[in-house]
Design an enzyme around this catalytic site. Structure first.
Site, PDB file in Angstrom:
ATOM      1  N   ASP A  62      -7.157   8.528  -1.253  1.00  0.00           N
ATOM      2  CA  ASP A  62      -6.050   7.868  -0.573  1.00  0.00           C
ATOM      3  C   ASP A  62      -5.567   6.733  -1.483  1.00  0.00           C
ATOM      4  O   ASP A  62      -6.159   6.449  -2.528  1.00  0.00           O
ATOM      5  CB  ASP A  62      -6.460   7.372   0.816  1.00  0.00           C
ATOM      6  CG  ASP A  62      -5.237   7.192   1.711  1.00  0.00           C
ATOM      7  OD1 ASP A  62      -4.109   7.126   1.187  1.00  0.00           O
ATOM      8  OD2 ASP A  62      -5.394   7.109   2.939  1.00  0.00           O
TER       9      ASP A  62
HETATM   10  C1  BGC Z   1      -2.159   6.566   3.741  1.00  0.00           C
HETATM   11  C2  BGC Z   1      -2.036   8.039   3.488  1.00  0.00           C
HETATM   12  C3  BGC Z   1      -0.779   8.329   2.729  1.00  0.00           C
HETATM   13  C4  BGC Z   1      -0.789   7.542   1.432  1.00  0.00           C
HETATM   14  C5  BGC Z   1       0.404   7.802   0.538  1.00  0.00           C
HETATM   15  C6  BGC Z   1      -1.940   5.741   2.496  1.00  0.00           C
HETATM   16  O1  BGC Z   1      -1.829   4.387   2.772  1.00  0.00           O
HETATM   17  O2  BGC Z   1      -3.411   6.290   4.315  1.00  0.00           O
HETATM   18  O3  BGC Z   1      -2.081   8.738   4.706  1.00  0.00           O
HETATM   19  O4  BGC Z   1      -0.648   9.707   2.500  1.00  0.00           O
HETATM   20  O5  BGC Z   1      -0.823   6.168   1.763  1.00  0.00           O
HETATM   21  O6  BGC Z   1       1.536   7.202   0.989  1.00  0.00           O
END
Ligand code: BGC
Length: 749
Positions: free
Chosen positions: A281
Site C-alpha cells: 500500500d
Molecule cells: C489506500 C489504498 C489505495 C492507495 C493508492 C492508500 O492510501 O490505502 O487503498 O489504493 O492509497 O491510492
C-alpha cells in the site's frame, strides 16, 4: 469427533492466474518464455526499477527516471495524451523498452459513479456488480489506466471504520462473491483486451479489523479467525484470477502485513499458487519504521521483499537500498527475479508490449448505457427499512411534496468516498430527478433545512417545517457528506451529524407522513429517527444516478429490493455487532430486563447473568440481510432431499416462495447454516447462498438451492480445513434473523 478431511489441494486450479482453456495455458507458456528472456537481459538496476511504482508530481522528473528504467508503474496520471507521452518514453527511450502499467484507484466507477461498494453489496446481485466494474474498466482504460486498486474485500464489522464504505460489508461469503464479480468485470474475458484493467484484491489482510474502528490501527486476529473469516474473500479473488494483491497498512499480532511472510508466502504463494503481483500500500514499506518494526528504509525494503512483496508503492526504499542488500546477501537475486517475473508477466498478460498506447479521443465516458447501468445498480442498492401504513410508494393522493434536507441536492456528496474522476456536474440528485421525472404529478416545495450534514445551525429548520405544513407528504434526505467516510475518516459517534436528527423530529411533529432517506457511507445509528419516520429508505452513497433511482422508488416505478450487507446497531456501543458472532456460554433470553425495568436496589444476580447490554439489548436495529419491499413474500414447504449426508454429498433444499402482495417484486432469498457443535466454537449462523427471485403479484415459485457439504468445512482445533461430522441447522428466509428451519446431519465416511 473425527473430522472429515477434504482433499483441498486437488481443488486448487492449476491455472490460478486466470487461464481456463488449453489454448490459454499454451499462451501462458509463451508468456513465461518471453518473461525469462527479457529478465535475462536486465541489469539489477533495471530489475529494481520495475519494482518501483511512483505517483508523479512533475512530468519532466518522471520522464528522466522512466528513460533510465527506474520506474515499473505509475499511479494517478489520467490525461491520455500525457499517458501516451510517458509510455512512449518507456517504450522508445528506455534501454529495454518495457512499458509502464498505469494505475489508479477506480473504486466504484471512473466517470460514471456507481454506488459505493457497500451499496453495491446491498444489491446482493453479482451480475449488476460485475456490470458496474466493466463500465468502470471501459471508461478508465479509455484514459490509459490498465490497473485499478479494487476490489477492497476486507470483511468489515465496524462502522466506526470509515473504509467500511469501500467494502462489501461484514460477511466473508458476500465479500467473496461480490469481489469475484468485480474482478470479472474489471478484467473482462481476457486481460489482453484493451478495455480490461487488472484488478487488485486489497488490503491483504485483516485491515477491516482495526482496533476500535480507527483507521490504520493494529489488528489482533489469530490464524484460525484469519483463515475462517478474513482470508476466504482473498482466496476467492486468487481463484478468480485477480491479477494483483495489495498488502495492508495494519500490523496483525505485531507483524505489519507488508512484511508478513506467513500470509504473503505460505498462504498466498504456496497454498494458493498465486503468480500475480503483490504491491505494497502507499508507503506501507517505509511506514514499518513508524511501526517500530524496521530500523530504516533499508531494513523495510529487505523485510518487504523477503516476505514476498514484488512492487513498492511510492516510498522507494527498494530502489534505494536493495542493491546493497544483495551485495550483503541479505536479499537473494532469486527473490528479486521472482518479483520482476510477476511484474513482467502481468505486463505481457495485459498486452502492453504489443499495444502500449491508448487511442484518443474517446467517447465512452458517461455513455447513456453506462448511466443506465449505474441507475440499475443504484435502484437495487436502496434498502427499504420501514414502511408503515404503506406510506410508500407515493400515490396520486400526494399532490404537494415537501423535499427537505442537506442531502436532497448535494451532487458531490452523493457520489461518496474515493471519487477522483467523477464530476459532480454529471450527478443527478433526488431533487432534480423528482422535479424532472415526477414534476407533472406533484408540486415540489424544496427547503434544505440544513446546509450540509454536519450543520448545527438550526435557523433553516422553521422554513422546512413550514414547507411540510403545506405539503401532503415530506421526504427528508439526510446522511453523511462523502468526506465523513472512506480512508482515515473514522468516527466514534455514529449518530446523524449536526442538527439532522432535530430536523427529522420537527418534521415528524407536523403530523404529515415523513419519509426519511439516509445517504451515507456506513450504517449509522438511526433508531430514534426510524421511530418518528413513517418510512425509511437507506441508500449507501448511490453515485451519479442516485437521484433517478430514488425518485422511481419513491413513486413506485421501482420496487425496492436491497438488503443490508451489514448489521445496523441500535447504539454505537453495540459495535462490533454482526450476525455471525460465536455462540457464547450464556446467550441472552428474549425476555431480558432492560435498564428502565430494573427495580432500584435490585440484587446483583436478579437481572440474570447473560451476555447482554442492559441499555441497548442484544438485538440490532436491523439484522444483516434485512430489507422490505412494497410487496410481501411468504416462504413455505421447506424440504431437504436428504437430511443425512456425508462430506461428499450435496445438500438439496427446496421451498416455495410466494409474492403475497399486490406489487411485482424481487426478494433476496438467503440460506444460512449453523454447525451445532464444533472442535472450536462456531458462528450462530453463516450465509451460504443467496439469490434474487423476481415474482409478479400473487405469483409463487419453487426455489431449489444446492450446497455441497464440502462448503461447510472450516479451520478447526487442529488447524485442518475439514467438515466436522455432526448436526447442523439451516434457515431459508428473508434475512439473517428470520426463516424456515430444518436440521440435518453429516456423518463420517
Ligand atoms: C489506500 C489504498 C489505495 C492507495 C493508492 C492508500 O492510501 O490505502 O487503498 O489504493 O492509497 O491510492
Amino acid at each position: 469427533m473425527k473430522p472429515i478431511k477434504l482433499i483441498i489441494t486437488a481443488l486448487i486450479s492449476v491455472c490460478i492466474g486466470g487461464c481456463s482453456s488449453q489454448k490459454e495455458l499454451q499462451a501462458d507458456a509463451a508468456i513465461e518464455n518471453k518473461v525469462d528472456s527479457l529478465l535475462n537481459q536486465m541489469t539489477l538496476e533495471e530489475k529494481l526499477g520495475q519494482m518501483n511504482q511512483l505517483s508523479p508530481w512533475n512530468f519532466e522528473d518522471l520522464a528522466k527516471r522512466v528513460r533510465k528504467g527506474e520506474v515499473g508503474s505509475i499511479l494517478n496520471m489520467v490525461n491520455p495524451e500525457e499517458v501516451n507521452k510517458i509510455q512512449k518514453i518507456a517504450v522508445e527511450e528506455s534501454r529495454l523498452g518495457i512499458p509502464l502499467i498505469v494505475s489508479r484507484d477506480v473504486i466504484h466507477g471512473y466517470k460514471t459513479i456507481f454506488p459505493i461498494p457497500l451499496g453495491q453489496a446491498a444489491t446482493f446481485n453479482p451480475e449488476v456488480v460485475k456490470e458496474g466494474a466493466r463500465v468502470a474498466a471501459i471508461e478508465a482504460s479509455a484514459d490509459g489506466i490498465r490497473w485499478t486498486f479494487a476490489p477492497m474485500i476486507d470483511v468489515s464489522r465496524d462502522p466506526r471504520w470509515g473504509r467500511i464504505a469501500e467494502s462489501c460489508g461484514e460477511d466473508p461469503y458476500l465479500n467473496a462473491i461480490m469481489g469475484t464479480a468485480m474482478i470479472k468485470g474489471y478484467q473482462g474475458d481476457s486481460l489482453n483486451d484493451p478495455t480490461a484493467i487488472a484488478a487488485c484484491a486489497k488490503h491483504f489482510v485483516a485491515y477491516g479489523a482495526a482496533e476500535g474502528g480507527r483507521d490504520y490501527n493494529s489488528t489482533f486476529i489469530p490464524e484460525r479467525v484469519l483463515r475462517n473469516v478474513y482470508l476466504p474473500p482473498f482466496k476467492a479473488a486468487a481463484d478468480a484470477g485477480c491479477a494483483t494483491f495489495m498488502t495492508s497498512f495494519n500490523d496483525n499480532d505485531g507483524v505489519p502485513s507488508t512484511a508478513n511472510s506467513f500470509v504473503l508466502k505460505d498462504v498466498l504463494r504456496k497454498e494458493w499458487k498465486y503468480d500475480g503481483i503483490v504491491v505494497t500500500d502507499w508507503a506501507s514499506a517505509l511506514e514499518m519504521v513508524n511501526h517500530g518494526f524496521c530500523t530504516d528504509g533499508k531494513d523495510a525494503a529487505e523485510k518487504s521483499v523477503n516476505a514476498g512483496v514484488d512492487m513498492e508503492m511510492v516510498s522507494e526504499t527498494f530502489i534505494q537500498n536493495l542493491k546493497q542488500s544483495i551485495a550483503e546477501n541479505k536479499v537473494s537475486i532469486e527473490t528479486i527475479d521472482n518479483a520482476v517475473r510477476n511484474i513482467l508477466r502481468l505486463k505481457f498478460r495485459l498486452g502492453l508490449f504489443d499495444n502500449p498506447y491508448v487511442a484518443t479521443p474517446q467517447t465512452v465516458k458517461y455513455a447513456e448505457k453506462h448511466l443506465q447501468t449505474a441507475k440499475t445498480a443504484a435502484e437495487q442498492s436502496v434498502i427499504l427499512l420501514k414502511n408503515e401504513n404503506q406510506t410508500l410508494p407515493f400515490t396520486d393522493k400526494i399532490k404537494t411534496l415537501a423535499v427537505i434536507g442537506p442531502m436532497a441536492d448535494a451532487p458531490y456528496e452523493q457520489m461518496g468516498t474515493w471519487v477522483f474522476d467523477g464530476e459532480k456536474e454529471h450527478t443527478q440528485t433526488p431533487l432534480i430527478a423528482i422535479k424532472k421525472m415526477y414534476g407533472d404529478k406533484v408540486k415540489v416545495l424544496f427547503e434544505k433545512g440544513l446546509e450540509y450534514s454536519r450543520d448545527k445551525n438550526t435557523a433553516g429548520i422553521a422554513r422546512a417545517v413550514s414547507a411540510a405544513h403545506q405539503a401532503d407528504a415530506v421526504v427528508v434526505f439526510v446522511g453523511e457528506e462523502s468526506i465523513l467516510s472512506g480512508e482515515a475518516h473514522s468516527l466514534a459517534n455514529l449518530n446523524l451529524q449536526g442538527a439532522q436528527s432535530q430536523l427529522i423530529k420537527e418534521l415528524a411533529a407536523t403530523g404529515k407522513p415523513v419519509v426519511t432517506v439516509v445517504m451515507a457511507g456506513r450504517q449509522l445509528v438511526i433508531a430514534d429517527e426510524v421511530k418518528v419516520s413513517d418510512a425509511v429508505l437507506y441508500s449507501f452513497h448511490p453515485g451519479t444516478m442516485g437521484g433517478p433511482a430514488i425518485a422511481d422508488i419513491l413513486f413506485g416505478k421501482v420496487n425496492p429490493s436491497g438488503k443490508t450487507p451489514v448489521t445496523f446497531p441500535r447504539m454505537s456501543g453495540q459495535v462490533p455487532i454482526y450476525y455471525a458472532q460465536h455462540k457464547t456460554g450464556r446467550p441472552a433470553n428474549p425476555t431480558e430486563m432492560l435498564i428502565d425495568e430494573i427495580p432500584v436496589e435490585a440484587g446483583q444476580t436478579s437481572v440474570g447473568c447473560r451476555s447482554f447490554y442492559l441499555d441497548a439489548g442484544n438485538s440490532p436495529l436491523f439484522p444483516f440481510g434485512y430489507g422490505l419491499s412494497y410487496t410481501t413474500f411468504e416462504y413455505s414447504n421447506l424440504s431437504l432431499a436428504s437430511d443425512k449426508l456425508t462430506a461428499q454429498d450435496t445438500l438439496s433444499i427446496s421451498f416455495t416462495l410466494k409474492n403475497t402482495g399486490k406489487y411485482d417484486g424481487t426478494e433476496v432469498i438467503q440460506l444460512y447454516v449453523q454447525d451445532k457443535v464444533g472442535s472450536v466454537t462456531r458462528p450462530v449462523k453463516e450465509l451460504k447462498r443467496f439469490q434474487r427471485v423476481t415474482l409478479k403479484a400473487r405469483e409463487s415459485t419453487q426455489v431449489s438451492l444446492s450446497l455441497p457439504v464440502s462448503e461447510l468445512a472450516f479451520w478447526g482445533y487442529d488447524m485442518n480445513y475439514t467438515v466436522e461430522p455432526g448436526d447442523f441447522t439451516l434457515w431459508v428466509g428473508t434475512n439473517s434473523a428470520k426463516g424456515l428451519t430444518k436440521d440435518f446431519s453429516v456423518s463420517a465416511l
